[in-house]
Design a protein around this motif. Structure first.
Motif, PDB file in Angstrom:
ATOM      1  N   CYS A 401      28.806   1.831  16.092  1.00  0.00           N
ATOM      2  CA  CYS A 401      27.445   1.081  16.896  1.00  0.00           C
ATOM      3  C   CYS A 401      27.658   1.895  18.573  1.00  0.00           C
ATOM      4  O   CYS A 401      28.250   1.010  19.475  1.00  0.00           O
ATOM      5  CB  CYS A 401      27.775  -0.301  16.963  1.00  0.00           C
ATOM      6  SG  CYS A 401      27.694  -1.018  15.221  1.00  0.00           S
ATOM      7  N   LEU A 402      27.187   3.078  18.669  1.00  0.00           N
ATOM      8  CA  LEU A 402      27.218   3.572  19.619  1.00  0.00           C
ATOM      9  C   LEU A 402      26.170   3.231  21.097  1.00  0.00           C
ATOM     10  O   LEU A 402      26.861   3.709  21.972  1.00  0.00           O
ATOM     11  CB  LEU A 402      27.348   5.172  19.627  1.00  0.00           C
ATOM     12  CG  LEU A 402      28.048   5.742  18.569  1.00  0.00           C
ATOM     13  CD1 LEU A 402      27.807   7.493  18.503  1.00  0.00           C
ATOM     14  CD2 LEU A 402      29.588   5.874  19.059  1.00  0.00           C
ATOM     15  N   PHE A 403      25.358   2.385  20.637  1.00  0.00           N
ATOM     16  CA  PHE A 403      24.620   1.891  21.607  1.00  0.00           C
ATOM     17  C   PHE A 403      24.797   0.365  22.022  1.00  0.00           C
ATOM     18  O   PHE A 403      23.811  -0.162  22.779  1.00  0.00           O
ATOM     19  CB  PHE A 403      22.946   2.084  21.202  1.00  0.00           C
ATOM     20  CG  PHE A 403      22.662   3.341  20.674  1.00  0.00           C
ATOM     21  CD1 PHE A 403      22.476   4.298  21.829  1.00  0.00           C
ATOM     22  CD2 PHE A 403      22.682   3.600  19.375  1.00  0.00           C
ATOM     23  CE1 PHE A 403      21.978   5.538  21.476  1.00  0.00           C
ATOM     24  CE2 PHE A 403      22.186   5.075  19.036  1.00  0.00           C
ATOM     25  CZ  PHE A 403      21.982   6.099  20.286  1.00  0.00           C
ATOM     26  N   LEU A 404      25.935  -0.011  21.523  1.00  0.00           N
ATOM     27  CA  LEU A 404      26.148  -1.469  21.924  1.00  0.00           C
ATOM     28  C   LEU A 404      26.603  -1.877  23.426  1.00  0.00           C
ATOM     29  O   LEU A 404      27.227  -1.083  24.230  1.00  0.00           O
ATOM     30  CB  LEU A 404      27.464  -1.813  21.262  1.00  0.00           C
ATOM     31  CG  LEU A 404      27.901  -3.106  21.179  1.00  0.00           C
ATOM     32  CD1 LEU A 404      26.882  -4.103  20.217  1.00  0.00           C
ATOM     33  CD2 LEU A 404      29.092  -3.481  20.228  1.00  0.00           C
ATOM     34  N   GLU A 405      25.472  -2.660  24.069  1.00  0.00           N
ATOM     35  CA  GLU A 405      25.720  -3.096  25.497  1.00  0.00           C
ATOM     36  C   GLU A 405      26.276  -4.582  25.926  1.00  0.00           C
ATOM     37  O   GLU A 405      26.863  -4.493  26.704  1.00  0.00           O
ATOM     38  CB  GLU A 405      24.259  -2.653  26.002  1.00  0.00           C
ATOM     39  CG  GLU A 405      23.600  -1.303  25.858  1.00  0.00           C
ATOM     40  CD  GLU A 405      22.218  -1.481  26.433  1.00  0.00           C
ATOM     41  OE1 GLU A 405      21.596  -2.624  26.812  1.00  0.00           O
ATOM     42  OE2 GLU A 405      21.463  -0.464  26.545  1.00  0.00           O
ATOM     43  N   GLN A 406      26.106  -5.278  24.847  1.00  0.00           N
ATOM     44  CA  GLN A 406      26.604  -6.576  25.152  1.00  0.00           C
ATOM     45  C   GLN A 406      27.177  -7.089  23.788  1.00  0.00           C
ATOM     46  O   GLN A 406      26.720  -6.899  22.673  1.00  0.00           O
ATOM     47  CB  GLN A 406      25.350  -7.694  25.357  1.00  0.00           C
ATOM     48  CG  GLN A 406      25.605  -8.900  25.916  1.00  0.00           C
ATOM     49  CD  GLN A 406      24.330  -9.568  25.820  1.00  0.00           C
ATOM     50  OE1 GLN A 406      23.199  -9.134  25.958  1.00  0.00           O
ATOM     51  NE2 GLN A 406      24.503 -10.945  26.570  1.00  0.00           N
ATOM     52  N   MET A 407      28.507  -7.682  24.135  1.00  0.00           N
ATOM     53  CA  MET A 407      29.185  -8.215  22.850  1.00  0.00           C
ATOM     54  C   MET A 407      29.722  -9.452  23.255  1.00  0.00           C
ATOM     55  O   MET A 407      30.244  -9.676  24.294  1.00  0.00           O
ATOM     56  CB  MET A 407      30.350  -7.287  22.603  1.00  0.00           C
ATOM     57  CG  MET A 407      31.112  -7.371  21.507  1.00  0.00           C
ATOM     58  SD  MET A 407      32.392  -6.310  21.126  1.00  0.00           S
ATOM     59  CE  MET A 407      33.250  -6.103  22.444  1.00  0.00           C
ATOM     60  N   VAL A 408      29.605 -10.538  22.182  1.00  0.00           N
ATOM     61  CA  VAL A 408      30.470 -11.656  22.196  1.00  0.00           C
ATOM     62  C   VAL A 408      31.582 -11.693  21.371  1.00  0.00           C
ATOM     63  O   VAL A 408      31.313 -11.499  19.985  1.00  0.00           O
ATOM     64  CB  VAL A 408      29.497 -13.081  22.089  1.00  0.00           C
ATOM     65  CG1 VAL A 408      29.972 -14.288  21.970  1.00  0.00           C
ATOM     66  CG2 VAL A 408      28.445 -12.727  23.074  1.00  0.00           C
ATOM     67  N   LEU A 409      32.653 -11.978  21.591  1.00  0.00           N
ATOM     68  CA  LEU A 409      33.752 -11.698  20.683  1.00  0.00           C
ATOM     69  C   LEU A 409      34.666 -13.025  20.502  1.00  0.00           C
ATOM     70  O   LEU A 409      35.046 -13.648  21.385  1.00  0.00           O
ATOM     71  CB  LEU A 409      34.940 -10.445  21.157  1.00  0.00           C
ATOM     72  CG  LEU A 409      36.341 -10.310  20.329  1.00  0.00           C
ATOM     73  CD1 LEU A 409      35.732 -10.058  18.950  1.00  0.00           C
ATOM     74  CD2 LEU A 409      36.969  -9.183  20.935  1.00  0.00           C
ATOM     75  N   ILE A 410      34.680 -13.501  19.474  1.00  0.00           N
ATOM     76  CA  ILE A 410      35.376 -14.656  19.005  1.00  0.00           C
ATOM     77  C   ILE A 410      36.433 -14.985  18.106  1.00  0.00           C
ATOM     78  O   ILE A 410      36.393 -14.173  17.243  1.00  0.00           O
ATOM     79  CB  ILE A 410      34.131 -15.719  18.676  1.00  0.00           C
ATOM     80  CG1 ILE A 410      32.960 -16.003  19.665  1.00  0.00           C
ATOM     81  CG2 ILE A 410      34.726 -17.244  18.494  1.00  0.00           C
ATOM     82  CD1 ILE A 410      31.832 -16.399  19.035  1.00  0.00           C
ATOM     83  N   ARG A 411      37.297 -15.378  18.526  1.00  0.00           N
ATOM     84  CA  ARG A 411      38.756 -15.384  17.604  1.00  0.00           C
ATOM     85  C   ARG A 411      38.667 -16.742  16.748  1.00  0.00           C
ATOM     86  O   ARG A 411      38.430 -17.840  17.550  1.00  0.00           O
ATOM     87  CB  ARG A 411      40.056 -15.378  18.598  1.00  0.00           C
ATOM     88  CG  ARG A 411      41.086 -15.187  17.522  1.00  0.00           C
ATOM     89  CD  ARG A 411      42.412 -15.362  18.499  1.00  0.00           C
ATOM     90  NE  ARG A 411      43.703 -14.723  17.933  1.00  0.00           N
ATOM     91  CZ  ARG A 411      44.570 -15.387  17.348  1.00  0.00           C
ATOM     92  NH1 ARG A 411      44.349 -16.616  16.550  1.00  0.00           N
ATOM     93  NH2 ARG A 411      45.396 -14.821  16.885  1.00  0.00           N
ATOM     94  N   TYR A 412      38.618 -16.711  15.614  1.00  0.00           N
ATOM     95  CA  TYR A 412      38.600 -18.008  14.929  1.00  0.00           C
ATOM     96  C   TYR A 412      39.882 -18.743  14.717  1.00  0.00           C
ATOM     97  O   TYR A 412      39.888 -20.039  15.168  1.00  0.00           O
ATOM     98  CB  TYR A 412      38.212 -17.499  13.231  1.00  0.00           C
ATOM     99  CG  TYR A 412      38.466 -18.997  12.428  1.00  0.00           C
ATOM    100  CD1 TYR A 412      37.393 -19.857  12.532  1.00  0.00           C
ATOM    101  CD2 TYR A 412      39.162 -18.862  11.472  1.00  0.00           C
ATOM    102  CE1 TYR A 412      37.393 -20.897  11.778  1.00  0.00           C
ATOM    103  CE2 TYR A 412      39.344 -19.844  10.696  1.00  0.00           C
ATOM    104  CZ  TYR A 412      38.445 -20.879  10.791  1.00  0.00           C
ATOM    105  OH  TYR A 412      38.467 -22.101   9.997  1.00  0.00           O
ATOM    106  N   LYS A 413      41.046 -18.019  14.261  1.00  0.00           N
ATOM    107  CA  LYS A 413      42.311 -18.892  14.317  1.00  0.00           C
ATOM    108  C   LYS A 413      43.045 -19.239  15.270  1.00  0.00           C
ATOM    109  O   LYS A 413      42.650 -18.348  16.412  1.00  0.00           O
ATOM    110  CB  LYS A 413      43.086 -18.029  13.540  1.00  0.00           C
ATOM    111  CG  LYS A 413      44.355 -18.538  12.576  1.00  0.00           C
ATOM    112  CD  LYS A 413      45.234 -17.656  11.839  1.00  0.00           C
ATOM    113  CE  LYS A 413      46.344 -18.259  11.295  1.00  0.00           C
ATOM    114  NZ  LYS A 413      47.121 -17.526  10.362  1.00  0.00           N
ATOM    115  N   GLU A 414      43.428 -20.687  15.510  1.00  0.00           N
ATOM    116  CA  GLU A 414      43.989 -21.073  16.709  1.00  0.00           C
ATOM    117  C   GLU A 414      45.312 -20.044  17.023  1.00  0.00           C
ATOM    118  O   GLU A 414      46.300 -19.699  15.754  1.00  0.00           O
ATOM    119  CB  GLU A 414      44.311 -22.632  16.374  1.00  0.00           C
ATOM    120  CG  GLU A 414      43.253 -23.403  16.312  1.00  0.00           C
ATOM    121  CD  GLU A 414      42.256 -23.363  17.688  1.00  0.00           C
ATOM    122  OE1 GLU A 414      43.070 -23.232  18.804  1.00  0.00           O
ATOM    123  OE2 GLU A 414      41.180 -23.347  17.719  1.00  0.00           O
TER     124      GLU A 414
END
Length: 501
Positions: A401-414
């Motif tokens: 995904c070479l055009f990715l400009e905006q990312m939300v990264l969520i970790r699930y496990k506590e």
């Protein structure tokens, strides 16, 4: 300064169409500006209704609007009202400079109904106005008041429908609506209607009547789809090029209800449908989405109370999809939707994803890697089980995904007490595409040293980063402030996941 042409002024003013205060001030500049602004202001005069409950100034504006409409009423309408004891016509007002009705392109029946009632009531209550209702037989009960309101509203509608150059937008939001499509000029005025907003409580007969006239509606917005309406179903089927469908809810009491009739009617419009928004909640059977092969944008909310919702949604066929916003759905199902596309997805927003497992998380990442080469915005999930295979999936995704400009990264496990995600942050700094400009991280935990190393790598890119995260310790805030000063971080905010969208 050289004199601007009418066309140039119109383009400029049209860009300011939501800035009512500025547009009204332009009326006073000169005749050319006035003549250019008036059609824009009168295109949809009912929009001021949204503000009348909050400021007296806007209440006065609504009164001014109706005074203007009254002055524009044709002689036969004035005679009808006078003969019925309704005299609203001032003797001191000059004739309006324009036939403002000609410019009206939007008709909101509910607003006309509600504001006309208030206007008539104010006259009956002898408000501080120079003109008033003079009735030889003074009304003694609500029936006479309602009759006056009916006549006044009828004549206003007749004037707008017969004199406007053609209505483009229609709003029907309550069940107290008359069969206005029988009024003189209705067929000519409503033929080119392109946008309809309505509630399901509207009498089906109204929709049956519109179905005989309106065949070119492109945008349909409905409220509270919690019951069937055969008239609306027929109207949808009658359309030649329905492109946008939006379903909103003011209440959502019966999420188990499935609106089969409207859903099936939308399937018949699958050839033209480009936009489907039911993010407030889903009351359509998910099996309809296997037909929307030309859909470009899909927004879906909670449909979990519909039987086998996820199972049917997994069978969706959306090869042309470009924008996906989905909530309260399993990652497995979302992955299957992504797999049904042909590579044009630009945005993937996931709110409150369900059924998190390491297997589903990896499947979701893998689906994006294989099917989303044009992706610019994505919500990504990290299960966080210290598994190298998951880290590898992120590396593959970033290289694809070479055009990715905006990312939300969520970790699930506590996290455990010393459970850091330094490795993932290192991968972000090293492998994230050069196009990335905005990063929000939720529930990840890393050491101060790892954060510093990440920002040092980002400094080498010479592209400032907008960074969103919640830090509880001052040492992290000090690091962030240092890199803001250096220009590595363009913007930093402590926001929750919900605030970001």
């Amino acid at each position: 300064m050289s004199k601007l042409t009418t066309d140039c002024l119109y383009i400029i003013f049209n860009e300011l169409k939501r800035d009512i205060k500025s547009l009204r001030s332009f009326l006073l500049v000169d005749r050319l500006w006035c003549e250019t602004v008036v059609p824009i202001l009168w295109r949809n005069p009912w929009r001021f209704y949204e503000l009348i409950e909050f400021t007296k100034k806007n209440q006065n504006f609504i009164k001014f609007l109706y005074k203007t409409l009254i002055l524009l009423l044709p002689p036969e309408s004035k005679e009808l009202l006078i003969n019925n004891g309704i005299i609203l016509f001032p003797t001191t007002f000059k004739k309006p400079l324009f036939n403002y009705v000609y410019f009206i392109k939007s008709l909101n029946i509910y607003v006309i109904n509600h504001t006309a009632q208030k206007f008539i009531e104010s006259k009956h209550n002898n408000t501080a106005e120079k003109f008033s209702i003079v009735n030889q037989h003074q009304p003694s009960d609500n029936s006479q008041l309602n009759y006056h309101k009916f006549l006044f509203e009828q004549e206003i509608l007749k004037m707008i429908i017969s004199q406007s150059q053609g209505l483009r937008h229609l709003s029907l939001d309550n069940d107290n609506i008359k069969q206005f499509y029988y009024l003189p000029g209705a067929k000519e005025s409503l033929t080119n209607l392109v946008s309809l907003t309505c509630g399901l409580e509207v009498d089906p007969l109204i929709f049956y009547g519109l179905a005989q006239i309106c065949r070119n509606i492109r945008k349909l917005r409905i409220y509270d789809c919690l019951t069937e309406n055969d008239g609306l179903t027929s109207l949808i089927i009658a359309q030649k090029n329905l492109q946008y469908f939006i379903c909103e809810f003011d209440r959502f009491d019966y999420r188990h209800f499935v609106c089969k009739g409207i859903g099936n009617a939308l399937v018949k419009q699958a050839h033209s449908l480009r936009y489907f928004d039911s993010f407030d909640g889903v009351t359509f059977h998910p099996s309809i989405f296997k037909n929307f092969v030309n859909l470009r944008e899909l927004k879906l909310g909670d449909g979990s109370l519909i039987r086998d919702y996820d199972l049917h949604l997994q069978q969706a066929m959306l090869p042309s999809l470009q924008y996906l916003e989905i909530g309260w759905t399993s990652l497995y199902t979302i992955a299957k939707i992504i797999q049904s596309t042909k590579g044009d997805l630009v945005e993937i927003k996931v709110i409150a994803g369900q059924n998190f497992t390491k297997k589903n998380s990896k499947m979701y990442l893998n689906s994006i890697t294989k099917h989303c080469p044009m992706l610019k915005m994505a919500t990504l999930f990290y299960y966080g089980d210290k598994d190298d295979s998951e880290i590898k999936e992120f590396k593959k995704l970033f290289s694809s995904c070479l055009f990715l400009e905006q990312m939300v990264l969520i970790r699930y496990k506590e996290h455990g007490l010393k459970d850091y995600d330094n490795e993932l942050l290192e991968v972000l700094g090293k492998y994230a595409p050069i196009s990335l400009k905005s990063l929000q991280i939720n529930n990840l935990c890393f050491s101060p040293e790892s954060l510093t190393e990440f920002l040092e790598k980002w400094k080498q890119r010479k592209i400032p980063l907008s960074f969103y995260y919640i830090f509880e310790e001052d040492i992290f805030k000090n690091i962030i402030n240092e890199y803001i000063k250096e220009g590595v971080i363009k913007e930093f905010k402590e926001v929750d996941f919900e605030d970001f969208f």
